[in-house]
Enzyme design. Structure first.
Site, PDB file in Angstrom:
ATOM      1  N   GLU A  80       0.170  -0.721   5.981  1.00  0.00           N
ATOM      2  CA  GLU A  80       1.024  -0.061   6.436  1.00  0.00           C
ATOM      3  C   GLU A  80       0.932   0.982   7.105  1.00  0.00           C
ATOM      4  OE1 GLU A  80       5.309   1.726   7.661  1.00  0.00           O
ATOM      5  OE2 GLU A  80       3.615   2.168   5.983  1.00  0.00           O
ATOM      6  N   ASP A 119       8.568   3.927  -1.236  1.00  0.00           N
ATOM      7  CA  ASP A 119       7.923   3.723  -0.439  1.00  0.00           C
ATOM      8  C   ASP A 119       6.729   2.999  -0.326  1.00  0.00           C
ATOM      9  OD1 ASP A 119       6.743   3.486   2.643  1.00  0.00           O
ATOM     10  OD2 ASP A 119       6.256   5.306   2.683  1.00  0.00           O
ATOM     11  N   ASP A 153       0.714  -0.756  -0.175  1.00  0.00           N
ATOM     12  CA  ASP A 153       0.304   0.005   0.439  1.00  0.00           C
ATOM     13  C   ASP A 153       0.845   1.036  -0.074  1.00  0.00           C
ATOM     14  OD1 ASP A 153       0.419  -0.675   2.825  1.00  0.00           O
ATOM     15  OD2 ASP A 153      -0.663   0.905   3.304  1.00  0.00           O
TER      16      ASP A 153
HETATM   17  N1  BES Z   1       8.994   3.662   5.008  1.00  0.00           N
HETATM   18  C1  BES Z   1       7.403   3.938   6.311  1.00  0.00           C
HETATM   19  C2  BES Z   1       8.941   4.438   7.153  1.00  0.00           C
HETATM   20  C3  BES Z   1      10.195   5.214   7.355  1.00  0.00           C
HETATM   21  C4  BES Z   1      10.594   5.695   6.975  1.00  0.00           C
HETATM   22  C5  BES Z   1      11.298   4.573   8.345  1.00  0.00           C
HETATM   23  C6  BES Z   1      12.045   6.400   6.634  1.00  0.00           C
HETATM   24  C7  BES Z   1      12.146   4.601   8.874  1.00  0.00           C
HETATM   25  C8  BES Z   1      12.733   5.860   7.527  1.00  0.00           C
HETATM   26  C9  BES Z   1       6.805   3.701   6.735  1.00  0.00           C
HETATM   27  O1  BES Z   1       5.767   3.554   5.073  1.00  0.00           O
HETATM   28  C10 BES Z   1       6.177   5.086   6.819  1.00  0.00           C
HETATM   29  O2  BES Z   1       5.578   5.854   6.847  1.00  0.00           O
HETATM   30  N2  BES Z   1       5.066   4.623   8.485  1.00  0.00           N
HETATM   31  C11 BES Z   1       4.302   5.740   9.138  1.00  0.00           C
HETATM   32  C12 BES Z   1       3.484   4.587  10.259  1.00  0.00           C
HETATM   33  C13 BES Z   1       2.444   5.524  10.194  1.00  0.00           C
HETATM   34  C14 BES Z   1       1.096   5.356   8.784  1.00  0.00           C
HETATM   35  C15 BES Z   1       1.940   4.199  11.739  1.00  0.00           C
HETATM   36  C16 BES Z   1       4.898   6.941   9.676  1.00  0.00           C
HETATM   37  O3  BES Z   1       6.017   6.809   9.617  1.00  0.00           O
HETATM   38  O4  BES Z   1       3.919   7.602   9.145  1.00  0.00           O
HETATM   39 MN    MN Z   2       6.641   2.273   4.015  1.00  0.00          MN
HETATM   40 MN    MN Z   3       5.265   5.178   4.569  1.00  0.00          MN
END
Ligand code: BES
Ligand code: MN
Ligand code: MN
Length: 456
Positions: free
Chosen positions: A154, A120, A89
């Site tokens: 995610e 991402d 997603d």
């Molecule tokens: N891939 C990201 C998280 C991330 C980005 C980790 C860069 C380390 C470095 C993930 O897809 C993300 O965006 N996670 C969300 C989580 C939330 C929706 C619970 C975030 O971090 O905002």
């Molecule tokens: Mn991600």
């Molecule tokens: Mn993300």
């Protein structure tokens, strides 16, 4: 690593990129209900692709939300098992008008491929699939057992994944979890991420009168919900940038002197972010460096705020309601639920007179801090060095991947985060891109990893 496999990766790179484009054309935006069919289509795509490259038992497994794609290859008898996790997603593409080329029409400009989800996380899921394809095509076998689990929620906090993992513990049993959904420290600085922040995301609603009011007839004696929300938010941090919710820091594990020294060894130019982002300076909690603030300290940020008149010109009106979206990034060992309660209590205890407030918990996830000396981390460090030709870095990240802590607990397996993103790749923003050189080196890293981990 057999030269054949590496050659195969070089020779088929253009086709891989064309296939990646197909994946990127699917607008699998988990947050937007109108994209439900697209999001499910992305799951089907991953399952079909997994089968096509030679993984077995590919299945689109239903949950109460979007399905989880599972596939495996379990013929490396006596060898360890790697569970590769990622997500199909993506975040919403808005504001659409800020994209140079449309978000779901992937376009290559220079060294980068531009599309929502390119970095991402579709590009990073894809590079593992291509590494597996290259090994199976050239060697007919994999050096370790592989299980693939690619989820579709995610970006909305993985609400159905913990129950899925708990219900399928046996199926997911593994010796290591490999995740490529993080960043490198910089160009040509491949990195393993050993820490992620957690998240508590809440919405605050403040209500005053039961209707909008003439600001002259009523202003001064009747509470204004926007003023109230502004006062509340302003009180949530002190002049040193510390969050004032009672108990907020109780469970925080502070950076140790050793780790501070390690982080201080990373090359850091205080002008990097001002130059990259068009800001005058970085800022934050007193007593901490920027990297500590970004990676090892919690935050409280307003991500959206609304209320009152937004149109042209002046309208003299007191609003009946106001609202704000509040995101708190958490560090080990803070609990999203506990912090959400602390915010709720703070709001009630500090609520200005004459208004009511409601706090709604949107979603959250726990922070993670993974050991840096586990077998998969060691294998990944060797793999990155082989693929990039330089010594990799150990870093933390400010982002969140809610399932990481749950994997560690439920599967009792070490997690390794080997990411190929970069801070300037506009994840979640317009013009998201992935560097194709890193995609290429990422495929090789993924292949090297399987081989290195086989020796663990
Ligand atoms: N891939 C990201 C998280 C991330 C980005 C980790 C860069 C380390 C470095 C993930 O897809 C993300 O965006 N996670 C969300 C989580 C939330 C929706 C619970 C975030 O971090 O905002
Ligand atoms: Mn991600
Ligand atoms: Mn993300």
């Amino acid at each position: 690593m057999s030269q054949n496999t590496l050659d195969y990766i070089d020779e088929h790179l253009d086709r891989f990129i064309e296939e990646l484009k197909e994946f990127l054309r699917i607008p699998s935006i988990s947050a937007q209900p109108e994209h439900t069919p697209d999001t499910r289509r992305a799951a089907e795509y991953v399952a079909a692709e997994a089968s096509r490259i030679g993984l077995e038992n590919a299945a689109v497994m239903e949950t109460d939300g979007y399905p989880v794609v599972y596939a495996d290859w379990l013929h490396a008898e006596g060898k360890p098992t790697v569970l590769i996790y990622g997500h199909y997603d993506v975040q919403p593409a808005e504001p659409l008008e800020l994209w140079t080329s449309p978000a779901f029409q992937p376009e290559i400009r220079g060294e980068d491929i531009y599309a929502r989800g390119s970095i991402d996380d579709k590009g990073q899921v894809h590079l593992h699939l291509k590494a597996i394809e290259a090994m199976l095509q050239t060697q007919g076998t994999l050096p370790v057992n592989v299980k693939l689990i690619i989820e579709g929620e995610e970006e909305v906090g993985s609400p159905n994944l913990v129950p899925f993992v708990v219900a399928n513990r046996q199926l997911l049993r593994c010796d290591a979890v490999m995740i490529s959904d993080t960043t490198m420290y910089d160009y040509d600085m491949p990195s393993i991420t050993y820490g992620l922040r957690g998240l508590a995301y809440l919405e605050l609603h403040v209500t005053g009168s039961d209707r909008d009011l003439h600001s002259g007839m009523f202003g001064g004696a009747i509470a204004n919900p926007i003023n109230a929300i502004a006062a509340l938010i302003a009180k949530m941090k002190d002049e040193n940038g510390r969050i004032t919710l009672p108990g907020f820091y109780d469970d925080v594990i502070d950076v140790t002197p050793d780790e501070r020294a390690e982080l201080a060894r990373l090359p850091y130019d205080p002008q990097t972010y001002p130059n990259m982002l068009g800001i005058t300076t970085t800022t934050g909690e007193a007593g901490y460096t920027d990297l500590e603030r970004l990676w090892a300290r919690p935050t409280l940020d307003v991500c959206g705020i609304w209320g009152g008149y937004q149109g042209d010109g002046a309208k003299t009106v007191l609003p009946a309601k106001a609202g704000a979206k509040i995101s708190m990034r958490l560090v080990a060992n803070q609990s999203p639920l506990k912090v959400a309660d602390q915010l709720r209590e703070f709001v009630q205890a500090n609520l200005p007179e004459g208004v009511r407030a409601e706090v709604i918990d949107l979603h959250g996830g726990p922070p993670a801090l993974t050991p840096t000396d586990s077998a998969p981390v060691k294998a990944a460090l060797v793999a990155l060095e082989k693929a990039f030709g330089v010594k990799p870095f150990l870093i933390r990240s400010g982002g969140s991947i809610p399932i990481v802590a749950d994997f560690e607990r439920e599967l009792e397996a070490p997690v390794v985060m080997m990411g190929f993103g970069l801070p300037d790749q506009n994840a979640h923003a317009p013009d998201e891109k992935m560097n194709l050189k890193n995609y290429h080196r990422g495929i090789k890293s993924a292949a090297h990893f399987l081989e290195e981990f086989a020796q663990a």
